[in-house]
Design a protein around this motif. Structure first.
Motif, PDB file in Angstrom:
ATOM      1  N   THR A 260       2.334   9.753  12.153  1.00 26.45           N
ATOM      2  CA  THR A 260       0.906   9.437  12.222  1.00 26.45           C
ATOM      3  C   THR A 260       0.464   9.012  10.831  1.00 26.45           C
ATOM      4  N   PHE A 261      -0.217   7.875  10.762  1.00 34.61           N
ATOM      5  CA  PHE A 261      -0.630   7.305   9.488  1.00 34.61           C
ATOM      6  C   PHE A 261      -2.136   7.413   9.310  1.00 34.61           C
ATOM      7  N   PRO A 262      -2.605   7.437   8.042  1.00 35.07           N
ATOM      8  CA  PRO A 262      -4.052   7.423   7.824  1.00 35.07           C
ATOM      9  C   PRO A 262      -4.662   6.233   8.566  1.00 35.07           C
ATOM     10  N   GLY A 263      -5.744   6.445   9.240  1.00 29.95           N
ATOM     11  CA  GLY A 263      -6.345   5.407  10.077  1.00 29.95           C
ATOM     12  C   GLY A 263      -6.030   5.642  11.537  1.00 29.95           C
ATOM     13  N   GLY A 264      -5.061   6.527  11.827  1.00 30.95           N
ATOM     14  CA  GLY A 264      -4.793   6.922  13.202  1.00 30.95           C
ATOM     15  C   GLY A 264      -3.622   6.261  13.906  1.00 30.95           C
ATOM     16  N   ALA A 265      -3.024   5.232  13.344  1.00 27.56           N
ATOM     17  CA  ALA A 265      -1.891   4.583  14.008  1.00 27.56           C
ATOM     18  C   ALA A 265      -0.709   5.552  14.091  1.00 27.56           C
ATOM     19  N   THR A 266       0.049   5.453  15.185  1.00 22.87           N
ATOM     20  CA  THR A 266       1.231   6.300  15.349  1.00 22.87           C
ATOM     21  C   THR A 266       2.449   5.451  15.687  1.00 22.87           C
TER      22      THR A 266
ATOM     23  N   ARG B 109       0.847  -1.199   0.000  1.00 19.91           N
ATOM     24  CA  ARG B 109       0.000   0.000   0.000  1.00 19.91           C
ATOM     25  C   ARG B 109       0.871   1.232   0.000  1.00 19.91           C
TER      26      ARG B 109
ATOM     27  N   GLU C 194       0.441  -2.371  11.178  1.00 14.97           N
ATOM     28  CA  GLU C 194      -0.649  -3.212  10.666  1.00 14.97           C
ATOM     29  C   GLU C 194      -2.003  -2.556  10.878  1.00 14.97           C
ATOM     30  N   ALA C 195      -2.171  -1.832  11.978  1.00 15.96           N
ATOM     31  CA  ALA C 195      -3.468  -1.204  12.290  1.00 15.96           C
ATOM     32  C   ALA C 195      -3.863  -0.159  11.253  1.00 15.96           C
ATOM     33  N   SER C 196      -2.887   0.349  10.483  1.00 16.31           N
ATOM     34  CA  SER C 196      -3.185   1.371   9.487  1.00 16.31           C
ATOM     35  C   SER C 196      -3.473   0.805   8.117  1.00 16.31           C
ATOM     36  N   ARG C 197      -3.366  -0.484   7.950  1.00 16.00           N
ATOM     37  CA  ARG C 197      -3.493  -1.086   6.613  1.00 16.00           C
ATOM     38  C   ARG C 197      -4.919  -1.381   6.262  1.00 16.00           C
TER      39      ARG C 197
END
Length: 155
Positions: free
Chosen positions: A129-135, A73, A152-155
């Motif tokens: 900080t990634f789209p989806g909120g993971a940091t 991604r 993984e939480a941002s994928r």
């Protein structure tokens, strides 16, 4: 047109100097650390004529280069914030912020990385900080290069 920063909000047009070719019809430009030496180089995609790479040969001083890896991604939308060490999240300690965007103009895309010039020889904290909120936080960074994988939480 090409300008050189003279400091104090003053710039000098240098487009006609030796080493800088005359203006052509450009399709796009990218500022990126092409040669991995910690400073920004200029790549120009020309419609009429050959593309050109202008290497920045000035000493970049202390820098932090963070490459973002996102298997399968894109890292578009990731934001990096650089803080004084021990003050991550403190707006008063924020030194710089950058975002990976989808493009920088026609026929232009910078790499999925952040490049910060560090103000001194101290240590710093960085929060991505990634789209989806993971940091992802990295504390006590002193400069150089690092790679951060998208959680993984941002994928």
């Amino acid at each position: 047109m090409v300008y050189r920063n003279l400091g104090n909000m003053m710039f000098e047009e240098v487009g006609g100097r030796p080493g800088i070719l005359p203006s052509r019809k450009n399709e796009g430009v990218v500022l990126a650390d092409i040669d991995d030496d910690g400073d920004l180089d200029l790549y120009v995609a020309n419609y009429e004529g050959e593309n050109r790479l202008y290497r920045n040969t000035l000493d970049p001083g202390a820098f932090l280069k963070v490459r973002v890896e996102a298997a399968g991604r894109t890292a578009i939308g990731a934001v990096a914030r650089l803080y004084r060490s021990g003050r991550i999240g403190d707006r008063g300690a924020l030194l710089a912020s950058q975002e990976i965007s989808a493009g920088h103009g026609f026929c232009s895309q910078a790499p999925a990385e952040f490049l910060f010039r560090l103000p001194d020889g101290g240590s710093f904290d960085i929060r991505l900080t990634f789209p989806g909120g993971a940091t992802v936080d990295r504390k006590g960074v002193t400069g150089g290069r690092m790679t951060v994988r998208v959680p993984e939480a941002s994928r």
